[in-house]
Design a protein around this motif. Structure first.
Motif, mmCIF file in Angstrom:
data_model
loop_
_atom_site.group_PDB
_atom_site.id
_atom_site.type_symbol
_atom_site.label_atom_id
_atom_site.label_comp_id
_atom_site.label_asym_id
_atom_site.label_seq_id
_atom_site.Cartn_x
_atom_site.Cartn_y
_atom_site.Cartn_z
ATOM 1 N N GLU A 183 0.826 -1.313 -0.042
ATOM 2 C CA GLU A 183 -0.157 -0.068 -0.124
ATOM 3 C C GLU A 183 0.743 1.274 0.253
ATOM 4 O O GLU A 183 0.361 2.275 -0.638
ATOM 5 C CB GLU A 183 -0.898 0.085 1.283
ATOM 6 C CG GLU A 183 -1.625 1.078 1.511
ATOM 7 C CD GLU A 183 -2.754 1.624 0.546
ATOM 8 O OE1 GLU A 183 -3.418 2.687 0.625
ATOM 9 O OE2 GLU A 183 -3.346 0.601 0.039
ATOM 10 N N HIS A 184 1.861 1.567 0.705
ATOM 11 C CA HIS A 184 2.629 2.452 0.922
ATOM 12 C C HIS A 184 3.779 2.697 0.100
ATOM 13 O O HIS A 184 3.972 3.774 -0.237
ATOM 14 C CB HIS A 184 2.989 2.623 2.450
ATOM 15 C CG HIS A 184 1.844 3.061 3.341
ATOM 16 N ND1 HIS A 184 1.494 4.022 3.706
ATOM 17 C CD2 HIS A 184 0.932 2.057 3.898
ATOM 18 C CE1 HIS A 184 0.406 4.351 4.428
ATOM 19 N NE2 HIS A 184 0.222 3.007 4.473
ATOM 20 N N PRO A 215 -1.796 3.594 -3.111
ATOM 21 C CA PRO A 215 -2.029 4.956 -2.799
ATOM 22 C C PRO A 215 -1.388 5.660 -1.471
ATOM 23 O O PRO A 215 -1.438 6.702 -1.182
ATOM 24 C CB PRO A 215 -3.491 5.031 -2.593
ATOM 25 C CG PRO A 215 -4.293 3.640 -2.955
ATOM 26 C CD PRO A 215 -2.968 2.822 -3.178
ATOM 27 N N GLY A 216 -1.128 4.561 -0.369
ATOM 28 C CA GLY A 216 -0.647 4.859 0.837
ATOM 29 C C GLY A 216 -1.408 5.486 1.821
ATOM 30 O O GLY A 216 -1.071 6.460 2.527
ATOM 31 N N ARG A 271 8.127 4.894 0.143
ATOM 32 C CA ARG A 271 7.859 5.151 1.493
ATOM 33 C C ARG A 271 7.262 3.878 1.999
ATOM 34 O O ARG A 271 6.763 2.993 1.631
ATOM 35 C CB ARG A 271 6.625 6.087 1.452
ATOM 36 C CG ARG A 271 6.275 6.683 2.777
ATOM 37 C CD ARG A 271 5.536 7.904 2.940
ATOM 38 N NE ARG A 271 5.969 9.005 1.782
ATOM 39 C CZ ARG A 271 7.232 9.873 2.208
ATOM 40 N NH1 ARG A 271 7.655 9.547 3.612
ATOM 41 N NH2 ARG A 271 7.379 10.774 1.707
ATOM 42 N N THR A 272 7.799 3.757 3.560
ATOM 43 C CA THR A 272 6.980 2.617 4.344
ATOM 44 C C THR A 272 5.727 2.921 4.835
ATOM 45 O O THR A 272 5.522 4.069 4.879
ATOM 46 C CB THR A 272 8.095 2.286 5.499
ATOM 47 O OG1 THR A 272 8.353 3.251 6.348
ATOM 48 C CG2 THR A 272 9.454 1.530 4.767
ATOM 49 N N ASN A 273 5.203 2.117 5.558
ATOM 50 C CA ASN A 273 3.914 2.356 6.255
ATOM 51 C C ASN A 273 4.017 3.390 7.401
ATOM 52 O O ASN A 273 3.169 3.903 7.790
ATOM 53 C CB ASN A 273 3.131 1.302 6.667
ATOM 54 C CG ASN A 273 3.750 0.323 7.433
ATOM 55 O OD1 ASN A 273 4.790 -0.374 7.084
ATOM 56 N ND2 ASN A 273 3.453 0.401 8.888
#
Length: 178
Positions: A84-85, A89-90, A134-136
């Motif tokens: 996700e991230h 879309p993150g 990017r990580t969560n």
């Protein structure tokens, strides 16, 4: 387009995934929720009947022992959140996740998260593995590290699950039944 490193990561992901699948194959509901010691972290409904996973920030020292439930859901939700991230879309947060509470639902989440990550990897070339993603939790990592973390997760927690299943068969509620 150079894909030597992508292919190597794909092979590592496939091997780790196959190991994880062997460790969870035939997992029963009883094994899934077995608590081998008092005070285990697991998954359970909260006061509103929404399923949650035990967690604390920062981790207690020492951290509590975790059940197969906790470990399998941890692997599955991490795959979903990393994808996700890093590639989606993150916007998804941990609180947005519907925590699975059956073996079938946990496996479905695990398989979906893995398939998304595997597909994302196949769409890359080696140069793109160095791009920061990017990580969560908001930290930026090179793309290759996202995939390496998932390989590590599958192997680390999968082996723990395999060991817990051995203990369950040897002396858990099954009383040593094969």
């Amino acid at each position: 387009m150079n894909r030597q490193t992508v292919d190597l990561l794909a092979a590592a992901m496939d091997e780790a995934w196959e190991s994880l699948c062997r460790w969870v194959e035939g997992l029963s509901h009883e094994e899934f929720f077995w608590e081998p010691v008092p005070g285990c972290w697991t998954a359970h409904p909260d006061d509103s009947d929404r399923w949650i996973v035990d967690y604390a920030i920062p981790d207690p020292d020492p951290p509590p022992f975790t059940t197969i439930t906790w470990r399998l859901i941890h692997i599955a939700t991490c795959k979903v959140m990393y994808y996700e991230h890093a590639f989606g879309p993150g916007k998804l947060t941990w609180d947005d996740l519907e925590i699975p509470h059956t073996v079938a639902d946990a496996m479905a989440m695990l398989e979906e998260g893995h398939a998304r990550l595997r597909e994302a990897l196949q769409g890359l070339d080696d140069a793109e593995l160095e791009e920061m993603r990017r990580t969560n939790w908001g930290e930026l990592w090179p793309t290759w590290r996202i995939f390496w973390a998932m390989v590590s997760h599958d192997l680390h927690h999968g082996a723990e699950i395999g060991c817990l299943r051995d203990l369950y068969r040897a002396g858990g509620p099954g009383g040593g039944e094969k």
